[in-house]
Design a protein around this motif. Structure first.
Motif, PDB file in Angstrom:
ATOM      1  N   GLU A  92      68.516  81.540  17.253  1.00  0.00           N
ATOM      2  CA  GLU A  92      68.714  81.805  18.760  1.00  0.00           C
ATOM      3  C   GLU A  92      67.575  81.407  19.411  1.00  0.00           C
ATOM      4  O   GLU A  92      67.887  81.783  20.679  1.00  0.00           O
ATOM      5  CB  GLU A  92      69.184  83.110  19.273  1.00  0.00           C
ATOM      6  CG  GLU A  92      68.768  84.388  18.057  1.00  0.00           C
ATOM      7  CD  GLU A  92      68.701  84.143  17.353  1.00  0.00           C
ATOM      8  OE1 GLU A  92      68.949  85.484  16.719  1.00  0.00           O
ATOM      9  OE2 GLU A  92      69.434  83.382  15.933  1.00  0.00           O
ATOM     10  N   ARG A  94      65.018  79.000  19.204  1.00  0.00           N
ATOM     11  CA  ARG A  94      64.001  78.336  19.118  1.00  0.00           C
ATOM     12  C   ARG A  94      66.015  77.207  19.435  1.00  0.00           C
ATOM     13  O   ARG A  94      66.332  76.552  18.075  1.00  0.00           O
ATOM     14  CB  ARG A  94      63.985  77.384  18.390  1.00  0.00           C
ATOM     15  CG  ARG A  94      63.275  75.809  18.606  1.00  0.00           C
ATOM     16  CD  ARG A  94      62.406  76.342  19.676  1.00  0.00           C
ATOM     17  NE  ARG A  94      62.347  74.802  20.769  1.00  0.00           N
ATOM     18  CZ  ARG A  94      61.042  74.325  21.326  1.00  0.00           C
ATOM     19  NH1 ARG A  94      60.497  75.286  21.645  1.00  0.00           N
ATOM     20  NH2 ARG A  94      61.355  72.943  22.087  1.00  0.00           N
ATOM     21  N   LEU A  95      66.364  77.155  20.444  1.00  0.00           N
ATOM     22  CA  LEU A  95      68.183  76.654  20.932  1.00  0.00           C
ATOM     23  C   LEU A  95      68.080  74.998  19.826  1.00  0.00           C
ATOM     24  O   LEU A  95      68.872  74.953  18.406  1.00  0.00           O
ATOM     25  CB  LEU A  95      68.745  76.651  21.521  1.00  0.00           C
ATOM     26  CG  LEU A  95      69.043  78.065  22.045  1.00  0.00           C
ATOM     27  CD1 LEU A  95      69.823  78.584  23.475  1.00  0.00           C
ATOM     28  CD2 LEU A  95      69.657  78.915  21.215  1.00  0.00           C
ATOM     29  N   ASP A  96      67.205  74.224  20.725  1.00  0.00           N
ATOM     30  CA  ASP A  96      67.190  72.558  19.865  1.00  0.00           C
ATOM     31  C   ASP A  96      66.416  72.489  18.241  1.00  0.00           C
ATOM     32  O   ASP A  96      66.361  70.988  18.580  1.00  0.00           O
ATOM     33  CB  ASP A  96      66.592  72.661  20.693  1.00  0.00           C
ATOM     34  CG  ASP A  96      65.033  72.646  21.103  1.00  0.00           C
ATOM     35  OD1 ASP A  96      64.524  73.432  20.630  1.00  0.00           O
ATOM     36  OD2 ASP A  96      64.292  71.843  22.530  1.00  0.00           O
ATOM     37  N   GLY A 109      67.602  74.072  14.715  1.00  0.00           N
ATOM     38  CA  GLY A 109      68.182  72.403  16.354  1.00  0.00           C
ATOM     39  C   GLY A 109      69.768  71.839  14.679  1.00  0.00           C
ATOM     40  O   GLY A 109      70.626  71.842  16.101  1.00  0.00           O
ATOM     41  N   VAL A 135      69.253  84.073  26.602  1.00  0.00           N
ATOM     42  CA  VAL A 135      69.833  83.130  25.553  1.00  0.00           C
ATOM     43  C   VAL A 135      71.221  82.826  25.421  1.00  0.00           C
ATOM     44  O   VAL A 135      71.744  81.562  25.242  1.00  0.00           O
ATOM     45  CB  VAL A 135      69.065  83.259  23.901  1.00  0.00           C
ATOM     46  CG1 VAL A 135      69.947  82.438  23.049  1.00  0.00           C
ATOM     47  CG2 VAL A 135      67.956  83.596  24.208  1.00  0.00           C
ATOM     48  N   ARG A 180      69.142  71.085  23.897  1.00  0.00           N
ATOM     49  CA  ARG A 180      67.649  70.436  24.521  1.00  0.00           C
ATOM     50  C   ARG A 180      67.391  71.924  26.101  1.00  0.00           C
ATOM     51  O   ARG A 180      66.853  72.176  26.116  1.00  0.00           O
ATOM     52  CB  ARG A 180      67.708  69.331  24.985  1.00  0.00           C
ATOM     53  CG  ARG A 180      67.184  68.452  22.884  1.00  0.00           C
ATOM     54  CD  ARG A 180      66.205  66.672  23.429  1.00  0.00           C
ATOM     55  NE  ARG A 180      67.269  66.241  23.794  1.00  0.00           N
ATOM     56  CZ  ARG A 180      67.759  65.980  23.558  1.00  0.00           C
ATOM     57  NH1 ARG A 180      68.136  65.256  22.715  1.00  0.00           N
ATOM     58  NH2 ARG A 180      68.546  64.574  24.023  1.00  0.00           N
ATOM     59  N   GLN A 239      67.504  75.150  25.704  1.00  0.00           N
ATOM     60  CA  GLN A 239      66.939  75.730  25.325  1.00  0.00           C
ATOM     61  C   GLN A 239      65.170  76.638  26.395  1.00  0.00           C
ATOM     62  O   GLN A 239      65.109  76.964  26.801  1.00  0.00           O
ATOM     63  CB  GLN A 239      65.694  74.748  23.809  1.00  0.00           C
ATOM     64  CG  GLN A 239      64.688  75.450  23.614  1.00  0.00           C
ATOM     65  CD  GLN A 239      64.176  76.570  23.298  1.00  0.00           C
ATOM     66  OE1 GLN A 239      65.404  77.221  22.554  1.00  0.00           O
ATOM     67  NE2 GLN A 239      63.112  77.246  23.654  1.00  0.00           N
ATOM     68  N   ARG A 240      65.447  75.386  27.428  1.00  0.00           N
ATOM     69  CA  ARG A 240      64.807  74.803  28.927  1.00  0.00           C
ATOM     70  C   ARG A 240      65.716  75.779  29.060  1.00  0.00           C
ATOM     71  O   ARG A 240      64.748  77.056  30.528  1.00  0.00           O
ATOM     72  CB  ARG A 240      64.809  73.768  29.296  1.00  0.00           C
ATOM     73  CG  ARG A 240      63.998  72.199  28.859  1.00  0.00           C
ATOM     74  CD  ARG A 240      64.183  71.080  29.604  1.00  0.00           C
ATOM     75  NE  ARG A 240      64.688  70.888  30.590  1.00  0.00           N
ATOM     76  CZ  ARG A 240      66.427  69.990  29.595  1.00  0.00           C
ATOM     77  NH1 ARG A 240      65.854  68.873  28.516  1.00  0.00           N
ATOM     78  NH2 ARG A 240      67.190  69.463  30.016  1.00  0.00           N
ATOM     79  N   THR A 253      63.972  79.387  28.141  1.00  0.00           N
ATOM     80  CA  THR A 253      63.271  79.967  28.225  1.00  0.00           C
ATOM     81  C   THR A 253      61.885  79.572  29.469  1.00  0.00           C
ATOM     82  O   THR A 253      61.169  79.599  30.220  1.00  0.00           O
ATOM     83  CB  THR A 253      61.951  78.750  27.579  1.00  0.00           C
ATOM     84  OG1 THR A 253      62.295  77.241  27.532  1.00  0.00           O
ATOM     85  CG2 THR A 253      62.463  79.335  25.630  1.00  0.00           C
TER      86      THR A 253
END
Length: 378
Positions: free
Chosen positions: A172, A174-176, A183, A345, A368, A371-372, A375
Motif C-alpha cells: 500500500e 507503493r501501489l504500482d 506491483g 491510499v 499507476r 499511485q499518483r 501521493t
C-alpha cells in the motif's frame, strides 16, 4: 466515553461491561454514542472546545490522525499493557511505534459458503485462487452466482480488496510497485477480480454492493459463497433459508498465508483533562481487557479477542467461527505502513479496482494512476 454504539443492543451490552468495571472503583461510565462515520469529527469539535470525553473509542484507521497531533496519551504512560495481544491488534492501536489505543476485540474477513451448494457441485471450500475461480464457475447457475464480494468505491470495497492485494504481496506504500516492489501483487489481485466478473461467476453489480448487500445476496440464495466478516453472523443465524459455514480466505498459492485487514475499534485516553480522570480511565481500560472480559465481549458481538490466548479459547468454544480467530493472527492494520496517508491510499485503491472492473483500464494503468493519486500527483 465517546463511541459509535448507536445500536440499542450494542449500547446496552457495552454498558453492562462498563458497569462491571466501574462500580468496584466507585465510578460510572456514561456513553455518548454517535454514528461511526461521525465519531472523528465529533471528537475534533469536542477537543477544540476542551470538552472531549475521558475515553475516546475510534476505528483503528482513524487513530493516526489523533495520535499525530499529540492529542492522545501513550498507553505506557498510563500503565495500560497490551502484553499477550496479537501483533495485528497491537498495530491497530499504534502510531509510529507508540501504543495509543487498545482493542478488546478485533475482526477480519473470511469465506462464507453454502455447504449444500458446494456438495451438489462436487467442490470443497477453495483454498487457492485457482480453486476459487474453478469453484465459482461450477457454482454459478440457476439464478445464483458462485461468489459475491463488495467492490464499492469506499471503505467496504477497499476492506474486501485488501486480502487479495496483501496475500499476493501488494504494498500500500507503493501501489504500482516502484522500487519497493508489490506491483505484481496488486496486478494479480486486480486480474483475479476481473476474471471472476468476466467469467460470469461474480455479478457486475459488485461495484455497487457494500458488505451488507453481499450478505443479502448470500441469504437470498443468489450467491453460493461470499467474502464477509463476523458482524454478519446475527443476520445469518436469524434466517433459515440457507445453511452456512466459514473457511479461511483463498490464497494465491498453497503454502502461503492469507493476509487480511484487521478491523475494529480501539479505546484511547485523550491527553487533555484532569490527571485523576485519566488514571481512572486507564483502570477501566485495563479491566475491560482482562482475558475473561475480552472473551465474554467477543462472544457477545461475534468478534475475536485481541489476546492470543483468549482467541484460542474463543476458537475452541466457537468452532464455526474458528477461521476468523486463525485469520486475525496474520491480519494487518491498514495504517501500519502509511499512517495518516491511509485515507488517500484507500481512495486510490478504490479507484483502481473500480476502473478495472468497469472496463475502463488495465490493472497496470489503474495502479499507476492510483499511485499518483495516493501521493498527490493527480
Amino acid at each position: 466515553m465517546l463511541n459509535s454504539a448507536t445500536d440499542t443492543a450494542e449500547h446496552t451490552k457495552n454498558q453492562k461491561f462498563f458497569d462491571r468495571c466501574a462500580r468496584p472503583l466507585g465510578l460510572r461510565v456514561e456513553q455518548l454514542s454517535v454514528p461511526a462515520d461521525q465519531v472523528a469529527s465529533k471528537a475534533l469539535r469536542m477537543a477544540s472546545s476542551h470538552s472531549l470525553t475521558d475515553i475516546l473509542e475510534l476505528d483503528g484507521s482513524e487513530l493516526p490522525q489523533f495520535a499525530e497531533t499529540g492529542g492522545l496519551r501513550p498507553l505506557a504512560e498510563l500503565a495500560v499493557t497490551t502484553s499477550g495481544f496479537s501483533r495485528g491488534a497491537v498495530s491497530l492501536g499504534s502510531y509510529r511505534g507508540t501504543r495509543y489505543g487498545i482493542a478488546r476485540a478485533v475482526n477480519s474477513l473470511a469465506l462464507y459458503y453454502d455447504p449444500d451448494k458446494l456438495e451438489k457441485a462436487g467442490v470443497g471450500p477453495p483454498r487457492t485462487w485457482r480453486e476459487l475461480r474453478t469453484a465459482a464457475r461450477k457454482l454459478t447457475g440457476g439464478g445464483s452466482y458462485g461468489l459475491a464480494f463488495s467492490a464499492s468505491p469506499d471503505a467496504d470495497g477497499v476492506y474486501q480488496f485488501l486480502p487479495f492485494f496483501w496475500s499476493a504481496g501488494g504494498n500500500e506504500a507503493r501501489l504500482d510497485g516502484g522500487e519497493d516492489g508489490g506491483g505484481g501483487g496488486g496486478r494479480a489481485a486486480l486480474r483475479l477480480w476481473k476474471e471472476l466478473v468476466d467469467d460470469g461467476s461474480v455479478s457486475k453489480a459488485v461495484v455497487n454492493w457494500n458488505q451488507q448487500d453481499v450478505n443479502d445476496q448470500f441469504v437470498a440464495g443468489r450467491a453460493a459463497m461470499m467474502i464477509n466478516g463476523p458482524w454478519q453472523v446475527p443476520a445469518l443465524e436469524a434466517q433459515r433459508k440457507v445453511d452456512w459455514a466459514v473457511a479461511s480466505l483463498p490464497v494465491p498459492h498453497r503454502g502461503t498465508a492469507a493476509v487480511a485487514p484487521i478491523g475494529g475499534t480501539v479505546m484511547t485516553v485523550p491527553g487533555s483533562g484532569d490527571e485523576g480522570r485519566r488514571r481512572n480511565a486507564a483502570k477501566i481500560l485495563t479491566c475491560l481487557n482482562s482475558p475473561s472480559n475480552q472473551l465474554a465481549w467477543s462472544e457477545a458481538v461475534n468478534n475475536v479477542p485481541s489476546r492470543t490466548a483468549a482467541a484460542r479459547r474463543y476458537a475452541g468454544q466457537n468452532p464455526k467461527l474458528a477461521p476468523f480467530a486463525d485469520l486475525v493472527t496474520t491480519a494487518r492494520s491498514r495504517t501500519a505502513r502509511v499512517g495518516t496517508r491511509w485515507p488517500a491510499v484507500s481512495d486510490a485503491l478504490a479507484g483502481a479496482f473500480q476502473t478495472v472492473l468497469t472496463g475502463r483500464g488495465s490493472p497496470e494503468t489503474a495502479l499507476r494512476r492510483a499511485q499518483r493519486q495516493a501521493t498527490g500527483g493527480e
